[in-house]
Scaffold this active site. Structure first.
Site, PDB file in Angstrom:
ATOM      1  N   MET A  56       3.323  -1.961  -5.108  1.00 60.53           N
ATOM      2  CA  MET A  56       3.715  -0.587  -4.777  1.00 60.53           C
ATOM      3  C   MET A  56       5.233  -0.499  -4.786  1.00 60.53           C
ATOM      4  O   MET A  56       5.906  -1.126  -3.950  1.00 60.53           O
ATOM      5  CB  MET A  56       3.157  -0.177  -3.407  1.00 60.53           C
ATOM      6  CG  MET A  56       1.653   0.043  -3.391  1.00 60.53           C
ATOM      7  SD  MET A  56       1.052   0.572  -1.781  1.00 60.53           S
ATOM      8  CE  MET A  56       1.064  -0.968  -0.862  1.00 60.53           C
ATOM      9  N   CYS A 109       0.114   2.496 -13.515  1.00 62.41           N
ATOM     10  CA  CYS A 109       0.902   3.342 -12.620  1.00 62.41           C
ATOM     11  C   CYS A 109       1.203   4.669 -13.283  1.00 62.41           C
ATOM     12  O   CYS A 109       1.733   4.716 -14.386  1.00 62.41           O
ATOM     13  CB  CYS A 109       2.207   2.636 -12.274  1.00 62.41           C
ATOM     14  SG  CYS A 109       3.157   3.579 -11.079  1.00 62.41           S
ATOM     15  N   ARG A 156      -2.535   1.363  -0.314  1.00 61.89           N
ATOM     16  CA  ARG A 156      -2.091   2.232   0.781  1.00 61.89           C
ATOM     17  C   ARG A 156      -2.627   1.819   2.150  1.00 61.89           C
ATOM     18  O   ARG A 156      -1.959   2.016   3.161  1.00 61.89           O
ATOM     19  CB  ARG A 156      -2.470   3.685   0.450  1.00 61.89           C
ATOM     20  CG  ARG A 156      -1.617   4.251  -0.695  1.00 61.89           C
ATOM     21  CD  ARG A 156      -2.236   5.479  -1.296  1.00 61.89           C
ATOM     22  NE  ARG A 156      -3.555   5.188  -1.862  1.00 61.89           N
ATOM     23  CZ  ARG A 156      -4.400   6.103  -2.275  1.00 61.89           C
ATOM     24  NH1 ARG A 156      -4.083   7.370  -2.180  1.00 61.89           N
ATOM     25  NH2 ARG A 156      -5.568   5.753  -2.792  1.00 61.89           N
TER      26      ARG A 156
END
Ligand code: FMN
Length: 333
Positions: A22, A105, A230
């Site tokens: 991330m 992504c 996340r």
């Protein structure tokens, strides 16, 4: 039921739980923290294949792996096979033990230059990039993809075959198309089809936010591992919880307030040390916000702590916040 380990090239990982790459989040301090709390592998933020950026402070920081546990996995992004090969070589020289290629992504910055998940549109180019990178380095190359470009073009099975033929040694699949962004539920059926098609390890990704969900996704996709993004933000101990559940079928209790405080303060200190005072305080803000989510008066705390400019003041406010969280829990007990 116990969870099998994941093997990528010569690396037998301690388990089958992977921290997702991330940008802006999985820096070295966060990767180290997640590994310590049970992630079997932690993939770096992406590094551009544009060599003009390699001297920048940000990229140099992204290539700093001092003290990281093995194997160090670095993600590269770009669309030009020769540049990607060069980026892979450059990172291996600087300590990368696995090269991960980003075709998953959707970030505008990446897609506009025809990289990241935009590449899925052009299978021939995918093949050329993978061939070039695999030939350039003697460490394992892994690939991260989405299930396709949009719901009408779910070509992940075909891309998986190309990857296997090119010598890619593991494939992470986010169960959404590029067009789906983060909307809707991740679809795991395509991941299952990929697993049925290729022999290389498949890592399932998307919306895996609890130990039970990890078990469910492993079972329904047949994948070799799960990748968590996340859900690890502000909850790095989720890996420990998942590992425990996958191997015993039992849920661990939530961490005590004092443990959360300790983990968080150690994390913040590592951010200050890694980035320096000015940037460290700013990077720490988003992590503080994630850690404080779900706690009483978290919103008011976040507003206040975001205005603070020094690490000492940030740590003092974090302490005061957890004192009050502990006090409220004590009263409720
Ligand atoms: C803030 C953020 C940054 C991300 N950066 C990258 C990246 O650099 N490379 C990449 O392949 N995926 C990136 N992703 C996608 C994640 O790796 C992952 O595929 C996605 O978040 C779905 O998993 P999750 O539901 O567990 O979060 C990013 C996601 C987020 C939320």
């Amino acid at each position: 039921m116990s969870s099998a380990v994941l093997k990528i090239g010569p690396y037998a990982l301690p388990n089958n739980l992977v921290l997702a790459p991330m940008a802006g989040v999985t820096d070295r301090p966060f990767r180290q923290l997640c590994r310590r709390l049970g992630a079997g592998l932690a993939v770096s933020e992406m590094v551009s294949s544009n060599s003009a950026l390699w001297g920048s402070r940000q990229t140099l920081r992204r290539m700093d792996h001092a003290g990281e546990p093995e194997p160090v996995s670095i993600q590269i992004a770009g669309a030009d096979p020769a540049m990607m090969a060069e980026a892979a070589r450059f990172n291996v020289e600087r300590g990368a033990q696995i090269i991960d290629i980003n075709m998953g992504c959707p970030a505008r910055k990446v897609c506009n230059v025809m990289a990241g998940s935009a590449l899925l549109r052009d299978e021939a180019l995918v093949g050329r990039i993978l061939d070039a990178v695999v030939a350039a380095v003697d460490v394992p190359v892994t690939l991260k993809i989405r299930t396709g470009w949009d719901p009408q073009h779910r070509n992940a099975v075909s891309v998986a075959r190309i990857a296997e033929q090119a010598g890619v040694q593991a494939l992470a699949v986010h169960g959404r198309t590029r067009a789906c962004g983060y909307r809707g539920e991740a679809e795991y059926k395509t991941i299952r089809r990929i697993k049925e098609t290729v022999a290389i390890p498949v890592i399932a990704n998307g919306d895996i936010g609890s130990p039970q969900k990890a078990r469910e996704v492993l079972d329904c996709t047949g994948a070799d591992a799960v990748m968590i993004g996340r859900a690890a933000q502000g909850r790095p101990w989720i890996f420990r919880e998942m590992q425990h559940y996958l191997s015993t079928g039992k849920l661990l209790p939530e961490p005590e307030v004092e443990e959360i405080r300790k983990i968080m303060k150690h994390h913040l200190q590592n951010l200050y040390d890694f980035y320096g005072e000015y940037t460290g305080v700013r990077v720490a803000r988003k992590h503080i916000a994630w850690y404080s989510k779900g706690h009483r008066d978290g919103a008011a705390f976040r507003q206040q702590v975001n205005r603070v400019e020094t690490s000492a003041e940030q740590l003092r406010m974090v302490d005061a916040f957890f004192d009050s969280v502990a006090e409220t829990r004590g009263l409720a007990a």
